[in-house]
Enzyme design. Sequence first.
Site, short mmCIF file in Angstrom:
data_model
loop_
_atom_site.label_atom_id
_atom_site.label_comp_id
_atom_site.label_asym_id
_atom_site.label_seq_id
_atom_site.Cartn_x
_atom_site.Cartn_y
_atom_site.Cartn_z
N SER A 68 35.85 37.72 36.64
CA SER A 68 34.49 38.19 36.92
C SER A 68 34.23 39.46 36.16
CB SER A 68 34.21 38.31 38.41
OG SER A 68 35.08 39.17 38.99
N ARG A 75 44.82 31.59 47.23
CA ARG A 75 44.30 32.14 45.98
C ARG A 75 44.36 33.67 45.89
NH1 ARG A 75 38.51 30.37 45.08
NH2 ARG A 75 38.22 31.38 47.09
N HIS A 76 44.87 34.31 46.93
CA HIS A 76 44.87 35.77 46.95
C HIS A 76 46.27 36.34 47.11
CE1 HIS A 76 40.65 34.91 48.00
NE2 HIS A 76 40.43 36.02 47.31
N GLU A 82 44.42 42.28 51.16
CA GLU A 82 43.67 41.09 51.57
C GLU A 82 43.94 40.83 53.05
OE1 GLU A 82 41.55 39.57 49.80
OE2 GLU A 82 41.97 40.24 47.76
N ARG A 137 45.28 44.80 46.49
CA ARG A 137 44.23 44.59 47.51
C ARG A 137 44.89 44.22 48.83
NH1 ARG A 137 39.29 42.11 44.03
NH2 ARG A 137 39.74 43.43 42.23
N GLU A 153 37.60 30.45 40.55
CA GLU A 153 37.16 31.63 39.77
C GLU A 153 38.38 32.29 39.15
OE1 GLU A 153 35.58 34.90 42.22
OE2 GLU A 153 36.74 36.13 40.83
N ARG A 163 45.92 33.53 38.78
CA ARG A 163 44.93 32.46 39.00
C ARG A 163 44.91 31.50 37.80
NH1 ARG A 163 40.00 34.09 42.24
NH2 ARG A 163 40.98 34.91 44.11
P1 AMO Z 1 37.34 40.79 40.73
O1 AMO Z 1 37.51 41.48 42.01
O2 AMO Z 1 36.54 39.55 40.77
O3 AMO Z 1 36.67 41.76 39.66
O4 AMO Z 1 38.75 40.47 40.09
C1 AMO Z 1 38.87 39.94 38.78
C2 AMO Z 1 39.74 38.71 38.79
O5 AMO Z 1 41.05 39.02 39.29
C3 AMO Z 1 41.54 37.97 40.09
N1 AMO Z 1 41.78 38.47 41.43
C4 AMO Z 1 42.86 38.16 42.21
N2 AMO Z 1 43.90 37.37 41.99
C5 AMO Z 1 44.82 37.26 42.98
N3 AMO Z 1 44.74 37.89 44.15
C6 AMO Z 1 43.70 38.71 44.43
N4 AMO Z 1 43.64 39.34 45.60
C7 AMO Z 1 42.68 38.87 43.43
N5 AMO Z 1 41.54 39.56 43.36
C8 AMO Z 1 41.02 39.32 42.14
C9 AMO Z 1 40.49 36.85 40.04
C10 AMO Z 1 39.24 37.60 39.70
O6 AMO Z 1 38.31 36.78 39.04
N6 AMO Z 1 36.60 45.13 38.31
C11 AMO Z 1 36.16 43.77 38.42
C12 AMO Z 1 36.13 43.06 37.09
C13 AMO Z 1 35.06 43.57 36.13
O7 AMO Z 1 33.94 43.74 36.58
O8 AMO Z 1 35.39 43.76 34.93
C14 AMO Z 1 37.08 43.02 39.36
O9 AMO Z 1 38.14 43.49 39.73
O10 AMO Z 1 40.85 35.96 38.99
#
Ligand code: AMO
Length: 436
Positions: A358, A216-217, A210, A208, A355, A406
Amino acid sequence: MQRTLIKETLEKVGEKVKLAGWVERVRDHGKISFFDLHDCTGTMQCVGENLPKLSMLSAVEVLGMINKRPEKMVNPKLETGKVELSVESVMVIAKAEELPFDFGKDELDLQLPTLLDFRTITLRHPKIANIFKVQEAVIEGFRRASKSLGCTEVFVPTISASSTEGGAEVFKVKYYESDAFLIQSPQLYKQMMIPVYERVYLVSHAYRSEPSVTTRHLSESIQMDCELGFVKFEELLDALEFVGKETLEYVGKNCKSILEDYGVPEIQVGKTVPRLTMREAQKIIFDRTGVDHTKEPDLMPEDEREICRWAADVHKSDLVTITHYPTKKRAFYTMPDPKDPEYSLSYDLLFRGVEILSGSQRISDYHELVKVIKDRGMNPENFKMYLQAFKYGMPPEGGFSFGLERITMQILDLKNIREASLFPRDMERIDFRLNQ
Ligand code: AMO
């Protein structure tokens, strides 16, 4: 002479052995010097007279005798704390240059940028190396729990023709003469696998772009996903809580000494994980703090912390499941709640204030999916392979995804997610800072 591994020395008291490993903590006491030697099985105290000068982290081979330590010198913290090696000779195999900081302490006292700029060194500090032992246990716990749900492990591509989670946070890459995207999540592929195995799990990299720097990202992270067919919403909640609890319990059991060393509280997972809708959570937060976020379309980071405090206070639980986020805030494949389509059959799992997961029940009807894709301004042509799977017997299905870094960060109470990634990528860094 054959090499002996450090762990094997416990059965070799009184015998001459050859050990190999890396030098840590050199202590000179006049003619006598001590150093610790560590290999993949443990750490051994070595003692000898007139030893050559050894630099920290050099790779060496050591010949000597395994002796019992005098009673007062026993180190109960080490598995090999009752023995030591009386050194006869040391051969330096690969000398380490002088280190850029003091490595000999129990904890490295470094700012985050230095910690990351010298990552190949800092990862070798035992306390930091242990973060990734915990991470290994998280994955193992997740795998075991997913397998016990009857899921098949699959491996999916990270180069995709379309972007999955919507939004601007997608990395576009040049792919021969075309454009492609790095997957923001393995979402589309795990759904395509439902008609093949009905239940699947996977561990995948996700990318991503970001746009901001937070604690946290990451730009590249690791997701642990499950996807299950023929399920209803409540069954999905049961499944995610089962996998979450089993994973954390596995870590608690298998990483006891590391968690103690980090001084973090024992993980509390009660029999049941408390469940709230997002609106119920906001109401509780309002009642507890007087802060009114009851009209907000999402939980803010401080709300997540507060509702986790509530779960710990009232339910003695480190976990809390939040459901029914606004449909507009979730990705296109999320099923709206038929009773109130403004909200969706979605959920997050929060752990100690953050979180970590999700997911949702998915839209599994082909025509509905095409409509939603169009309604959100996307082109169904870009989802051709994904949509194909929905034309031929896609059952009601859903799933969830944990963020590996996370969870690791939260288990060990690390202040920044970058500490829970071997080589973290963010807006400002690929190995080294980008603008240097
Ligand atoms: P989501 O975008 O919430 O859901 O991502 C799922 C989990 O991945 C972690 N996460 C990250 N950790 C670190 N850096 C990031 N940039 C980042 N983005 C997400 C979090 C988050 O809860 N496809 C859906 C899931 C589904 O519906 O099955 C999804 O990607 O812990």
